[in-house]
Scaffold this motif. Sequence first.
Motif, PDB file in Angstrom:
ATOM      1  N   ILE A  92      36.758  40.429  38.018  1.00 37.87           N
ATOM      2  CA  ILE A  92      36.639  39.867  36.552  1.00 37.87           C
ATOM      3  C   ILE A  92      37.223  40.642  35.548  1.00 37.87           C
ATOM      4  O   ILE A  92      37.604  40.309  34.246  1.00 37.87           O
ATOM      5  N   ALA A  93      37.293  41.859  35.736  1.00 37.63           N
ATOM      6  CA  ALA A  93      37.655  42.895  34.812  1.00 37.63           C
ATOM      7  C   ALA A  93      39.229  42.596  34.392  1.00 37.63           C
ATOM      8  O   ALA A  93      39.769  42.520  33.337  1.00 37.63           O
ATOM      9  N   GLY A  94      40.071  42.280  35.786  1.00 36.92           N
ATOM     10  CA  GLY A  94      41.436  42.089  35.122  1.00 36.92           C
ATOM     11  C   GLY A  94      41.556  40.666  34.592  1.00 36.92           C
ATOM     12  O   GLY A  94      42.371  40.682  33.778  1.00 36.92           O
ATOM     13  N   SER A  95      40.555  39.787  35.170  1.00 38.73           N
ATOM     14  CA  SER A  95      40.726  38.358  34.374  1.00 38.73           C
ATOM     15  C   SER A  95      40.422  38.751  32.860  1.00 38.73           C
ATOM     16  O   SER A  95      41.094  38.124  31.781  1.00 38.73           O
ATOM     17  N   MET A  96      39.275  39.467  32.480  1.00 37.03           N
ATOM     18  CA  MET A  96      38.802  39.721  31.067  1.00 37.03           C
ATOM     19  C   MET A  96      40.158  40.381  30.432  1.00 37.03           C
ATOM     20  O   MET A  96      40.108  40.212  29.049  1.00 37.03           O
ATOM     21  N   LEU A  97      40.879  41.249  30.807  1.00 34.52           N
ATOM     22  CA  LEU A  97      41.858  42.025  30.283  1.00 34.52           C
ATOM     23  C   LEU A  97      42.933  40.981  29.845  1.00 34.52           C
ATOM     24  O   LEU A  97      43.428  40.932  28.621  1.00 34.52           O
ATOM     25  N   ILE A  98      43.311  40.036  30.744  1.00 31.88           N
ATOM     26  CA  ILE A  98      44.334  38.953  30.149  1.00 31.88           C
ATOM     27  C   ILE A  98      43.553  38.087  29.060  1.00 31.88           C
ATOM     28  O   ILE A  98      44.486  38.018  28.294  1.00 31.88           O
ATOM     29  N   LEU A  99      42.497  37.810  29.189  1.00 25.55           N
ATOM     30  CA  LEU A  99      41.822  36.931  28.117  1.00 25.55           C
ATOM     31  C   LEU A  99      41.867  37.809  26.783  1.00 25.55           C
ATOM     32  O   LEU A  99      42.095  37.253  25.674  1.00 25.55           O
ATOM     33  N   ILE A 100      41.419  39.033  26.776  1.00 28.18           N
ATOM     34  CA  ILE A 100      41.390  39.850  25.592  1.00 28.18           C
ATOM     35  C   ILE A 100      42.891  40.210  25.010  1.00 28.18           C
ATOM     36  O   ILE A 100      43.019  39.914  23.745  1.00 28.18           O
ATOM     37  N   LEU A 101      43.913  40.263  25.723  1.00 29.84           N
ATOM     38  CA  LEU A 101      45.113  40.424  25.348  1.00 29.84           C
ATOM     39  C   LEU A 101      45.782  39.168  24.744  1.00 29.84           C
ATOM     40  O   LEU A 101      46.735  39.009  23.795  1.00 29.84           O
ATOM     41  N   ASN A 102      45.009  37.986  25.084  1.00 27.15           N
ATOM     42  CA  ASN A 102      45.600  36.642  24.835  1.00 27.15           C
ATOM     43  C   ASN A 102      44.208  35.914  23.943  1.00 27.15           C
ATOM     44  O   ASN A 102      44.103  34.819  24.440  1.00 27.15           O
TER      45      ASN A 102
ATOM     46  N   PHE B 120      48.554  36.253  36.870  1.00 25.57           N
ATOM     47  CA  PHE B 120      48.001  37.659  36.549  1.00 25.57           C
ATOM     48  C   PHE B 120      49.115  38.527  36.407  1.00 25.57           C
ATOM     49  O   PHE B 120      49.301  39.436  35.439  1.00 25.57           O
ATOM     50  N   GLY B 121      50.323  38.581  37.041  1.00 25.79           N
ATOM     51  CA  GLY B 121      51.532  39.177  37.116  1.00 25.79           C
ATOM     52  C   GLY B 121      52.260  39.074  35.818  1.00 25.79           C
ATOM     53  O   GLY B 121      52.818  39.778  34.955  1.00 25.79           O
ATOM     54  N   ALA B 122      52.169  37.855  35.566  1.00 24.39           N
ATOM     55  CA  ALA B 122      53.168  37.390  34.024  1.00 24.39           C
ATOM     56  C   ALA B 122      52.500  38.303  32.927  1.00 24.39           C
ATOM     57  O   ALA B 122      53.109  38.570  31.900  1.00 24.39           O
ATOM     58  N   VAL B 123      51.171  38.495  33.057  1.00 20.99           N
ATOM     59  CA  VAL B 123      50.705  39.189  31.581  1.00 20.99           C
ATOM     60  C   VAL B 123      50.378  40.695  32.102  1.00 20.99           C
ATOM     61  O   VAL B 123      50.924  41.605  31.070  1.00 20.99           O
ATOM     62  N   LEU B 124      50.022  41.316  33.172  1.00 21.89           N
ATOM     63  CA  LEU B 124      49.696  42.513  33.555  1.00 21.89           C
ATOM     64  C   LEU B 124      50.882  43.217  34.433  1.00 21.89           C
ATOM     65  O   LEU B 124      50.671  44.343  34.819  1.00 21.89           O
ATOM     66  N   GLY B 125      51.888  42.576  34.583  1.00 23.49           N
ATOM     67  CA  GLY B 125      52.832  42.986  35.580  1.00 23.49           C
ATOM     68  C   GLY B 125      52.785  43.135  36.880  1.00 23.49           C
ATOM     69  O   GLY B 125      51.659  42.430  37.487  1.00 23.49           O
ATOM     70  N   VAL B 126      53.002  44.294  37.765  1.00 26.37           N
ATOM     71  CA  VAL B 126      52.724  44.348  39.126  1.00 26.37           C
ATOM     72  C   VAL B 126      51.235  44.884  39.409  1.00 26.37           C
ATOM     73  O   VAL B 126      50.626  44.171  40.265  1.00 26.37           O
ATOM     74  N   ILE B 127      50.638  45.342  38.374  1.00 25.95           N
ATOM     75  CA  ILE B 127      49.292  45.629  38.361  1.00 25.95           C
ATOM     76  C   ILE B 127      48.603  44.449  38.542  1.00 25.95           C
ATOM     77  O   ILE B 127      47.312  44.194  39.414  1.00 25.95           O
ATOM     78  N   GLY B 128      48.826  43.178  37.924  1.00 26.98           N
ATOM     79  CA  GLY B 128      48.110  42.084  37.756  1.00 26.98           C
ATOM     80  C   GLY B 128      48.218  41.320  39.247  1.00 26.98           C
ATOM     81  O   GLY B 128      47.344  41.064  39.874  1.00 26.98           O
ATOM     82  N   GLU B 129      49.323  41.507  39.857  1.00 31.25           N
ATOM     83  CA  GLU B 129      49.626  41.012  41.207  1.00 31.25           C
ATOM     84  C   GLU B 129      48.806  41.863  42.252  1.00 31.25           C
ATOM     85  O   GLU B 129      48.341  41.146  43.072  1.00 31.25           O
ATOM     86  N   TYR B 130      48.585  43.059  42.037  1.00 28.12           N
ATOM     87  CA  TYR B 130      47.891  43.743  42.888  1.00 28.12           C
ATOM     88  C   TYR B 130      46.435  43.715  42.918  1.00 28.12           C
ATOM     89  O   TYR B 130      45.540  43.496  43.793  1.00 28.12           O
ATOM     90  N   ILE B 131      45.963  43.181  41.819  1.00 29.62           N
ATOM     91  CA  ILE B 131      44.601  43.057  41.533  1.00 29.62           C
ATOM     92  C   ILE B 131      44.206  41.717  42.555  1.00 29.62           C
ATOM     93  O   ILE B 131      43.176  41.693  43.089  1.00 29.62           O
TER      94      ILE B 131
END
Length: 469
Positions: free
Chosen positions: A224-234, A356-367
Amino acid sequence: MNILLEVLNKINAFLWGAPSMILLVGTGLFLTFALKGLQFTKLWYAFKLAFTPDKEDSEAEGDVSNFKALMTSLAGMIGNGNIAGIATAITLGGPGALFWMWVVGLIGMSTKYAEAVLAQIYRVKNPNGEYSSGPMYYIERGLGKKWKPLAIGFAFFAGIAALGTGNAVQSNTIADVMDNSFHVTGWVTGVLLVILTGLIIFGGIKRISNVAGVFVPVLAILYIAGSMLILILNFDQIIPAFGLIFHHAFTPVSAAGGFTGFVVTQAIQHGVSKGIFSNEAGMGTVAMIAGNAKTSHPAKQGLVAMTGTFIVTIIVCSMTGLVLVITGFWDPSGGLLSGVEHNANLDGGALTSAAFGAVLGVIGEYIVSISVVFFGFSTIIAWYVYGSKSFEYLFGVKYVGIYGVLFLAATYIGSVADLKLVWAFADMANALMIIPNLIGLLLLYKVVKQQTENYFANPIEKEQLQKNA
Protein backbone atom coordinates in the motif's frame (compact mmCIF):
# COMPACT_ATOMS: atom_id res chain seq x y z
CA MET A 1 -4.24 -33.59 -22.23
CA ASN A 2 -5.22 -30.82 -24.65
CA ILE A 3 -8.67 -32.38 -25.05
CA LEU A 4 -9.11 -32.61 -21.27
CA LEU A 5 -7.99 -29.00 -20.87
CA GLU A 6 -10.45 -27.89 -23.53
CA VAL A 7 -13.30 -29.78 -21.80
CA LEU A 8 -12.41 -28.28 -18.41
CA ASN A 9 -12.26 -24.78 -19.89
CA LYS A 10 -15.76 -25.21 -21.32
CA ILE A 11 -17.05 -26.47 -17.96
CA ASN A 12 -15.45 -23.50 -16.21
CA ALA A 13 -16.92 -21.05 -18.72
CA PHE A 14 -20.35 -22.37 -17.74
CA LEU A 15 -19.70 -22.61 -13.99
CA TRP A 16 -18.22 -19.10 -13.82
CA GLY A 17 -20.78 -17.68 -16.25
CA ALA A 18 -23.88 -15.60 -15.63
CA PRO A 19 -25.76 -18.16 -13.45
CA SER A 20 -23.05 -18.38 -10.78
CA MET A 21 -22.40 -14.63 -10.86
CA ILE A 22 -26.12 -13.98 -10.37
CA LEU A 23 -26.25 -16.52 -7.52
CA LEU A 24 -23.24 -14.99 -5.77
CA VAL A 25 -24.33 -11.38 -6.13
CA GLY A 26 -27.97 -12.30 -5.47
CA THR A 27 -27.06 -14.03 -2.20
CA GLY A 28 -25.03 -11.00 -1.13
CA LEU A 29 -27.90 -8.64 -1.95
CA PHE A 30 -30.42 -10.85 -0.15
CA LEU A 31 -28.27 -10.97 3.00
CA THR A 32 -27.62 -7.23 2.78
CA PHE A 33 -31.37 -6.54 2.91
CA ALA A 34 -32.02 -9.26 5.52
CA LEU A 35 -29.33 -7.78 7.80
CA LYS A 36 -30.42 -4.19 7.11
CA GLY A 37 -27.18 -3.10 5.43
CA LEU A 38 -25.11 -4.06 8.45
CA GLN A 39 -21.84 -3.84 6.46
CA PHE A 40 -22.44 -0.10 6.00
CA THR A 41 -24.05 0.90 9.29
CA LYS A 42 -21.68 -1.09 11.53
CA LEU A 43 -18.43 -0.83 9.54
CA TRP A 44 -16.59 1.53 11.89
CA TYR A 45 -17.65 -0.53 14.90
CA ALA A 46 -16.48 -3.70 13.10
CA PHE A 47 -13.00 -2.22 12.57
CA LYS A 48 -12.85 -1.26 16.24
CA LEU A 49 -13.63 -4.84 17.22
CA ALA A 50 -11.00 -6.17 14.80
CA PHE A 51 -8.11 -4.01 15.94
CA THR A 52 -8.86 -3.32 19.61
CA PRO A 53 -8.10 -6.07 22.17
CA ASP A 54 -11.17 -7.12 24.16
CA LYS A 55 -10.76 -8.83 27.55
CA GLU A 56 -14.16 -10.52 27.19
CA ASP A 57 -13.08 -12.08 23.89
CA SER A 58 -9.65 -13.14 25.17
CA GLU A 59 -11.30 -15.18 27.92
CA ALA A 60 -13.78 -16.84 25.54
CA GLU A 61 -13.50 -20.35 24.08
CA GLY A 62 -11.30 -20.66 21.00
CA ASP A 63 -7.79 -21.26 19.69
CA VAL A 64 -6.65 -17.82 18.47
CA SER A 65 -7.63 -14.17 18.91
CA ASN A 66 -10.17 -12.72 16.51
CA PHE A 67 -7.38 -10.45 15.17
CA LYS A 68 -5.18 -13.45 14.29
CA ALA A 69 -8.17 -15.22 12.76
CA LEU A 70 -8.72 -12.14 10.58
CA MET A 71 -5.03 -12.02 9.61
CA THR A 72 -5.07 -15.72 8.66
CA SER A 73 -8.16 -15.12 6.54
CA LEU A 74 -6.50 -12.09 4.94
CA ALA A 75 -3.41 -14.21 4.23
CA GLY A 76 -5.60 -16.35 2.00
CA MET A 77 -7.28 -13.37 0.35
CA ILE A 78 -4.42 -10.88 -0.05
CA GLY A 79 -2.60 -12.86 -2.69
CA ASN A 80 -1.67 -12.67 -6.30
CA GLY A 81 -5.32 -12.14 -7.21
CA ASN A 82 -4.93 -8.61 -5.84
CA ILE A 83 -1.91 -7.94 -8.04
CA ALA A 84 -2.30 -10.08 -11.16
CA GLY A 85 -6.07 -10.54 -10.95
CA ILE A 86 -6.85 -6.82 -10.87
CA ALA A 87 -4.54 -6.19 -13.81
CA THR A 88 -6.33 -8.92 -15.75
CA ALA A 89 -9.76 -7.51 -14.86
CA ILE A 90 -8.87 -4.00 -16.02
CA THR A 91 -7.08 -5.08 -19.20
CA LEU A 92 -10.04 -7.28 -20.19
CA GLY A 93 -12.85 -5.05 -18.95
CA GLY A 94 -11.46 -1.52 -18.87
CA PRO A 95 -11.27 0.89 -15.89
CA GLY A 96 -14.99 0.36 -15.22
CA ALA A 97 -14.22 -3.17 -14.01
CA LEU A 98 -12.80 -1.64 -10.82
CA PHE A 99 -16.15 0.00 -10.04
CA TRP A 100 -17.98 -3.33 -10.32
CA MET A 101 -15.28 -4.89 -8.17
CA TRP A 102 -16.12 -2.36 -5.46
CA VAL A 103 -19.81 -3.14 -5.79
CA VAL A 104 -19.34 -6.89 -5.44
CA GLY A 105 -16.93 -6.35 -2.55
CA LEU A 106 -19.35 -4.19 -0.58
CA ILE A 107 -22.21 -6.62 -1.22
CA GLY A 108 -19.95 -9.58 -0.39
CA MET A 109 -19.25 -8.21 3.08
CA SER A 110 -22.68 -9.39 4.20
CA THR A 111 -21.89 -12.86 2.83
CA LYS A 112 -18.61 -12.97 4.76
CA TYR A 113 -20.41 -11.83 7.90
CA ALA A 114 -22.97 -14.66 7.61
CA GLU A 115 -20.26 -17.27 6.97
CA ALA A 116 -18.33 -16.29 10.08
CA VAL A 117 -21.43 -16.17 12.31
CA LEU A 118 -22.48 -19.67 11.24
CA ALA A 119 -18.90 -20.91 11.67
CA GLN A 120 -18.99 -19.89 15.34
CA ILE A 121 -22.44 -21.35 15.97
CA TYR A 122 -21.81 -24.77 14.43
CA ARG A 123 -18.11 -25.30 15.17
CA VAL A 124 -16.94 -28.52 16.84
CA LYS A 125 -13.89 -29.41 18.93
CA ASN A 126 -11.76 -32.14 17.37
CA PRO A 127 -9.78 -34.85 19.26
CA ASN A 128 -6.68 -32.62 19.24
CA GLY A 129 -8.55 -29.99 21.24
CA GLU A 130 -8.76 -27.48 18.36
CA TYR A 131 -11.99 -26.14 16.89
CA SER A 132 -13.07 -27.18 13.40
CA SER A 133 -15.57 -25.19 11.39
CA GLY A 134 -16.67 -24.36 7.89
CA PRO A 135 -19.61 -24.70 5.50
CA MET A 136 -19.50 -28.51 5.78
CA TYR A 137 -20.27 -28.21 9.50
CA TYR A 138 -23.03 -25.63 9.29
CA ILE A 139 -24.63 -27.45 6.38
CA GLU A 140 -24.71 -30.80 8.21
CA ARG A 141 -25.37 -29.55 11.74
CA GLY A 142 -27.60 -26.63 10.78
CA LEU A 143 -29.69 -28.25 8.06
CA GLY A 144 -29.61 -31.85 9.26
CA LYS A 145 -28.10 -35.21 8.28
CA LYS A 146 -30.05 -35.41 5.02
CA TRP A 147 -27.94 -32.50 3.75
CA LYS A 148 -24.64 -34.28 4.50
CA PRO A 149 -23.96 -35.13 0.80
CA LEU A 150 -23.91 -31.38 0.13
CA ALA A 151 -21.47 -30.90 3.02
CA ILE A 152 -19.26 -33.70 1.70
CA GLY A 153 -19.32 -32.11 -1.75
CA PHE A 154 -18.11 -28.80 -0.35
CA ALA A 155 -15.30 -30.44 1.64
CA PHE A 156 -14.16 -32.53 -1.34
CA PHE A 157 -13.93 -29.59 -3.73
CA ALA A 158 -12.39 -27.32 -1.09
CA GLY A 159 -9.64 -29.88 -0.53
CA ILE A 160 -8.88 -29.96 -4.27
CA ALA A 161 -9.01 -26.17 -4.57
CA ALA A 162 -6.55 -25.83 -1.69
CA LEU A 163 -4.03 -28.06 -3.49
CA GLY A 164 -4.51 -26.13 -6.74
CA THR A 165 -5.55 -22.47 -6.49
CA GLY A 166 -4.36 -22.06 -2.91
CA ASN A 167 -1.05 -23.86 -3.33
CA ALA A 168 0.38 -25.11 -6.66
CA VAL A 169 -0.79 -22.04 -8.59
CA GLN A 170 0.74 -19.76 -5.94
CA SER A 171 4.07 -21.63 -5.85
CA ASN A 172 4.18 -21.52 -9.66
CA THR A 173 3.74 -17.73 -9.63
CA ILE A 174 6.36 -17.38 -6.88
CA ALA A 175 8.84 -19.53 -8.86
CA ASP A 176 8.32 -17.39 -11.99
CA VAL A 177 8.99 -14.19 -10.06
CA MET A 178 12.01 -15.64 -8.27
CA ASP A 179 13.45 -16.70 -11.63
CA ASN A 180 12.69 -13.47 -13.51
CA SER A 181 13.52 -10.98 -10.75
CA PHE A 182 16.14 -12.75 -8.62
CA HIS A 183 17.47 -15.46 -11.01
CA VAL A 184 16.62 -18.33 -8.66
CA THR A 185 15.73 -21.52 -10.54
CA GLY A 186 12.34 -23.18 -10.03
CA TRP A 187 13.52 -26.31 -8.23
CA VAL A 188 15.48 -24.26 -5.68
CA THR A 189 12.40 -22.11 -5.01
CA GLY A 190 10.35 -25.31 -4.72
CA VAL A 191 12.66 -26.84 -2.11
CA LEU A 192 12.73 -23.60 -0.07
CA LEU A 193 8.93 -23.32 -0.19
CA VAL A 194 8.49 -26.94 0.91
CA ILE A 195 10.82 -26.47 3.89
CA LEU A 196 9.30 -23.17 5.02
CA THR A 197 5.71 -24.33 4.46
CA GLY A 198 6.34 -27.59 6.34
CA LEU A 199 7.85 -25.79 9.33
CA ILE A 200 4.75 -23.60 9.61
CA ILE A 201 1.80 -25.86 8.75
CA PHE A 202 2.86 -28.76 10.97
CA GLY A 203 2.90 -26.36 13.91
CA GLY A 204 -0.90 -26.25 13.89
CA ILE A 205 -3.39 -23.42 13.71
CA LYS A 206 -1.65 -21.35 16.40
CA ARG A 207 1.67 -21.26 14.56
CA ILE A 208 -0.05 -20.52 11.25
CA SER A 209 -2.03 -17.67 12.79
CA ASN A 210 1.08 -16.29 14.54
CA VAL A 211 2.95 -16.15 11.22
CA ALA A 212 -0.05 -14.59 9.46
CA GLY A 213 -0.38 -12.04 12.28
CA VAL A 214 3.11 -10.74 11.43
CA PHE A 215 3.29 -11.36 7.68
CA VAL A 216 0.02 -9.86 6.55
CA PRO A 217 0.20 -6.40 8.18
CA VAL A 218 3.84 -5.89 7.12
CA LEU A 219 3.25 -7.00 3.53
CA ALA A 220 0.04 -5.02 3.18
CA ILE A 221 1.74 -1.86 4.49
CA LEU A 222 4.68 -2.35 2.07
CA TYR A 223 2.43 -2.76 -0.96
CA ILE A 224 0.00 0.00 0.00
CA ALA A 225 2.90 2.37 0.77
CA GLY A 226 4.37 1.79 -2.70
CA SER A 227 0.99 2.37 -4.29
CA MET A 228 0.36 5.51 -2.21
CA LEU A 229 3.75 6.92 -3.21
CA ILE A 230 2.82 6.58 -6.89
CA LEU A 231 -0.54 8.24 -6.23
CA ILE A 232 1.08 11.09 -4.27
CA LEU A 233 3.65 11.68 -7.02
CA ASN A 234 0.77 11.89 -9.51
CA PHE A 235 -1.90 13.38 -7.24
CA ASP A 236 -3.22 15.59 -10.05
CA GLN A 237 -4.29 12.46 -11.95
CA ILE A 238 -6.27 10.83 -9.11
CA ILE A 239 -9.55 12.65 -9.83
CA PRO A 240 -9.30 12.01 -13.62
CA ALA A 241 -8.61 8.33 -12.81
CA PHE A 242 -11.78 8.09 -10.72
CA GLY A 243 -13.58 9.86 -13.54
CA LEU A 244 -12.47 7.17 -16.00
CA ILE A 245 -13.47 4.39 -13.59
CA PHE A 246 -16.99 5.73 -12.99
CA HIS A 247 -17.50 6.77 -16.62
CA HIS A 248 -16.51 3.42 -18.12
CA ALA A 249 -18.49 1.45 -15.54
CA PHE A 250 -21.54 2.46 -17.60
CA THR A 251 -20.06 3.58 -20.94
CA PRO A 252 -18.10 1.50 -23.50
CA VAL A 253 -14.41 2.24 -24.11
CA SER A 254 -13.98 3.16 -27.77
CA ALA A 255 -11.53 1.29 -29.96
CA ALA A 256 -8.53 3.22 -31.29
CA GLY A 257 -5.79 2.01 -33.62
CA GLY A 258 -4.93 -1.56 -32.66
CA PHE A 259 -6.82 -1.20 -29.37
CA THR A 260 -10.08 -3.16 -29.42
CA GLY A 261 -11.99 -1.22 -26.75
CA PHE A 262 -14.41 -2.63 -24.17
CA VAL A 263 -18.17 -2.90 -23.77
CA VAL A 264 -19.94 -2.39 -20.45
CA THR A 265 -20.80 -6.09 -20.11
CA GLN A 266 -17.07 -6.88 -20.12
CA ALA A 267 -16.49 -4.39 -17.32
CA ILE A 268 -19.25 -5.98 -15.25
CA GLN A 269 -18.23 -9.57 -16.00
CA HIS A 270 -14.53 -9.15 -15.22
CA GLY A 271 -15.10 -6.80 -12.30
CA VAL A 272 -17.52 -9.20 -10.62
CA SER A 273 -15.58 -12.41 -11.32
CA LYS A 274 -12.16 -11.04 -10.31
CA GLY A 275 -13.71 -9.27 -7.31
CA ILE A 276 -15.07 -12.57 -6.01
CA PHE A 277 -11.77 -14.30 -6.76
CA SER A 278 -9.84 -11.69 -4.77
CA ASN A 279 -12.09 -11.42 -1.69
CA GLU A 280 -13.47 -15.01 -1.66
CA ALA A 281 -16.94 -13.83 -0.58
CA GLY A 282 -19.28 -16.79 -0.99
CA MET A 283 -16.54 -19.40 -1.19
CA GLY A 284 -16.85 -20.27 2.49
CA THR A 285 -13.12 -20.05 3.23
CA VAL A 286 -13.48 -17.50 6.04
CA ALA A 287 -15.80 -19.93 7.86
CA MET A 288 -12.96 -22.46 8.14
CA ILE A 289 -10.86 -20.10 10.27
CA ALA A 290 -13.55 -17.96 11.96
CA GLY A 291 -14.59 -20.92 14.13
CA ASN A 292 -11.13 -20.96 15.75
CA ALA A 293 -11.49 -17.38 16.99
CA LYS A 294 -12.02 -16.47 20.62
CA THR A 295 -15.12 -14.34 20.77
CA SER A 296 -17.93 -13.74 23.26
CA HIS A 297 -20.64 -13.72 20.57
CA PRO A 298 -20.86 -15.12 17.01
CA ALA A 299 -21.96 -11.73 15.65
CA LYS A 300 -18.74 -10.12 16.87
CA GLN A 301 -16.63 -12.54 14.83
CA GLY A 302 -18.92 -11.94 11.85
CA LEU A 303 -18.25 -8.21 12.09
CA VAL A 304 -14.49 -8.77 12.36
CA ALA A 305 -14.50 -11.17 9.40
CA MET A 306 -16.35 -8.81 7.08
CA THR A 307 -13.66 -6.13 7.52
CA GLY A 308 -11.34 -8.46 5.60
CA THR A 309 -13.40 -8.04 2.44
CA PHE A 310 -13.30 -4.25 2.82
CA ILE A 311 -9.51 -4.28 3.32
CA VAL A 312 -8.89 -6.51 0.31
CA THR A 313 -11.34 -5.01 -2.19
CA ILE A 314 -11.75 -1.37 -1.24
CA ILE A 315 -8.16 -0.76 -0.15
CA VAL A 316 -5.65 -3.22 -1.67
CA CYS A 317 -7.40 -3.87 -5.00
CA SER A 318 -8.13 -0.15 -5.38
CA MET A 319 -4.44 0.66 -4.98
CA THR A 320 -3.52 -1.70 -7.82
CA GLY A 321 -6.38 -0.48 -10.00
CA LEU A 322 -5.63 3.22 -9.53
CA VAL A 323 -1.94 2.73 -10.30
CA LEU A 324 -2.82 0.90 -13.54
CA VAL A 325 -5.34 3.54 -14.59
CA ILE A 326 -3.09 6.51 -13.76
CA THR A 327 -0.03 5.07 -15.51
CA GLY A 328 -2.20 4.01 -18.45
CA PHE A 329 -0.98 0.41 -18.41
CA TRP A 330 -4.55 -0.84 -18.76
CA ASP A 331 -4.57 0.63 -22.27
CA PRO A 332 -1.68 -0.10 -24.71
CA SER A 333 -2.58 3.06 -26.67
CA GLY A 334 -1.74 5.35 -23.76
CA GLY A 335 -3.14 6.69 -20.51
CA LEU A 336 -3.34 9.60 -18.11
CA LEU A 337 0.39 9.66 -17.33
CA SER A 338 2.41 11.05 -20.23
CA GLY A 339 5.92 9.93 -21.08
CA VAL A 340 5.37 6.31 -20.04
CA GLU A 341 6.32 3.57 -22.47
CA HIS A 342 3.81 0.72 -22.75
CA ASN A 343 4.23 -2.91 -23.66
CA ALA A 344 1.05 -4.45 -25.07
CA ASN A 345 2.42 -7.97 -24.52
CA LEU A 346 2.43 -7.70 -20.73
CA ASP A 347 -0.41 -9.00 -18.59
CA GLY A 348 -1.21 -9.98 -15.01
CA GLY A 349 1.50 -9.45 -12.40
CA ALA A 350 4.07 -8.44 -15.03
CA LEU A 351 1.80 -5.56 -16.07
CA THR A 352 1.42 -4.37 -12.47
CA SER A 353 5.19 -4.61 -11.99
CA ALA A 354 5.79 -2.56 -15.15
CA ALA A 355 3.30 0.10 -13.96
CA PHE A 356 5.10 0.44 -10.62
CA GLY A 357 8.47 0.46 -12.37
CA ALA A 358 7.36 3.21 -14.77
CA VAL A 359 7.05 5.62 -11.84
CA LEU A 360 9.39 4.28 -9.15
CA GLY A 361 11.98 2.60 -11.34
CA VAL A 362 13.57 -0.67 -10.26
CA ILE A 363 12.40 -0.09 -6.67
CA GLY A 364 8.79 -0.19 -7.85
CA GLU A 365 9.37 -3.44 -9.70
CA TYR A 366 10.96 -4.97 -6.61
CA ILE A 367 8.03 -3.87 -4.43
CA VAL A 368 5.68 -5.83 -6.69
CA SER A 369 8.05 -8.80 -6.99
CA ILE A 370 8.54 -9.07 -3.23
CA SER A 371 4.80 -8.64 -2.68
CA VAL A 372 4.00 -11.42 -5.15
CA VAL A 373 6.45 -13.79 -3.43
CA PHE A 374 5.31 -13.18 0.12
CA PHE A 375 1.61 -12.69 -0.64
CA GLY A 376 1.75 -15.98 -2.50
CA PHE A 377 3.48 -17.71 0.40
CA SER A 378 0.96 -16.36 2.93
CA THR A 379 -1.83 -17.62 0.67
CA ILE A 380 -0.28 -21.10 0.66
CA ILE A 381 -0.21 -21.42 4.44
CA ALA A 382 -3.74 -20.01 4.83
CA TRP A 383 -5.15 -22.41 2.25
CA TYR A 384 -3.51 -25.31 4.05
CA VAL A 385 -5.90 -24.53 6.91
CA TYR A 386 -8.86 -24.73 4.53
CA GLY A 387 -7.66 -27.91 2.85
CA SER A 388 -6.75 -29.70 6.06
CA LYS A 389 -10.09 -28.79 7.69
CA SER A 390 -11.85 -30.25 4.64
CA PHE A 391 -9.72 -33.41 4.75
CA GLU A 392 -10.37 -33.74 8.48
CA TYR A 393 -14.12 -33.56 7.89
CA LEU A 394 -13.95 -36.25 5.20
CA PHE A 395 -11.52 -38.72 6.80
CA GLY A 396 -10.91 -37.76 10.44
CA VAL A 397 -8.25 -35.76 12.23
CA LYS A 398 -5.76 -38.64 12.52
CA TYR A 399 -5.29 -38.66 8.74
CA VAL A 400 -4.62 -34.94 8.36
CA GLY A 401 -0.88 -35.63 8.25
CA ILE A 402 -1.39 -37.42 4.92
CA TYR A 403 -2.97 -34.27 3.52
CA GLY A 404 0.03 -32.29 4.77
CA VAL A 405 2.37 -34.50 2.74
CA LEU A 406 0.15 -34.15 -0.36
CA PHE A 407 0.08 -30.40 0.20
CA LEU A 408 3.88 -30.13 0.31
CA ALA A 409 4.15 -32.29 -2.82
CA ALA A 410 1.75 -29.90 -4.61
CA THR A 411 3.90 -26.97 -3.44
CA TYR A 412 7.00 -28.42 -5.10
CA ILE A 413 5.22 -29.59 -8.27
CA GLY A 414 3.70 -26.13 -8.68
CA SER A 415 7.14 -24.51 -8.65
CA VAL A 416 8.53 -26.63 -11.51
CA ALA A 417 5.55 -27.65 -13.70
CA ASP A 418 3.31 -26.19 -16.38
CA LEU A 419 0.04 -25.71 -14.52
CA LYS A 420 -2.56 -25.05 -17.22
CA LEU A 421 -4.37 -28.28 -16.33
CA VAL A 422 -4.04 -27.63 -12.58
CA TRP A 423 -5.44 -24.12 -13.09
CA ALA A 424 -8.44 -25.56 -14.90
CA PHE A 425 -9.14 -28.20 -12.24
CA ALA A 426 -8.72 -25.66 -9.46
CA ASP A 427 -11.06 -23.16 -11.13
CA MET A 428 -13.70 -25.87 -11.41
CA ALA A 429 -13.21 -26.87 -7.76
CA ASN A 430 -13.53 -23.23 -6.66
CA ALA A 431 -16.82 -22.87 -8.51
CA LEU A 432 -18.16 -26.14 -7.09
CA MET A 433 -17.28 -25.00 -3.53
CA ILE A 434 -19.51 -21.98 -3.93
CA ILE A 435 -22.78 -23.75 -4.77
CA PRO A 436 -23.21 -25.81 -1.55
CA ASN A 437 -22.01 -22.91 0.57
CA LEU A 438 -24.52 -20.46 -0.86
CA ILE A 439 -27.33 -23.00 -0.44
CA GLY A 440 -26.35 -23.32 3.21
CA LEU A 441 -26.24 -19.55 3.73
CA LEU A 442 -29.63 -18.98 2.14
CA LEU A 443 -31.33 -21.76 4.11
CA LEU A 444 -29.75 -20.67 7.40
CA TYR A 445 -30.13 -16.90 7.02
CA LYS A 446 -32.75 -16.77 9.79
CA VAL A 447 -30.18 -18.14 12.24
CA VAL A 448 -27.76 -15.38 11.21
CA LYS A 449 -30.46 -12.74 11.48
CA GLN A 450 -31.54 -13.97 14.92
CA GLN A 451 -27.97 -13.93 16.25
CA THR A 452 -27.45 -10.43 14.87
CA GLU A 453 -30.62 -9.06 16.44
CA ASN A 454 -29.74 -10.77 19.72
CA TYR A 455 -26.30 -9.16 19.80
CA PHE A 456 -27.36 -5.62 18.95
CA ALA A 457 -30.34 -5.79 21.32
CA ASN A 458 -27.91 -6.20 24.23
CA PRO A 459 -27.92 -2.93 26.27
CA ILE A 460 -24.13 -3.01 26.66
CA GLU A 461 -23.60 -3.27 22.91
CA LYS A 462 -26.16 -0.50 22.29
CA GLU A 463 -24.18 1.79 24.59
CA GLN A 464 -20.89 0.81 22.90
CA LEU A 465 -22.37 1.52 19.47
CA GLN A 466 -23.58 4.96 20.57
CA LYS A 467 -20.07 5.81 21.77
CA ASN A 468 -18.63 4.86 18.38
CA ALA A 469 -21.31 6.61 16.32
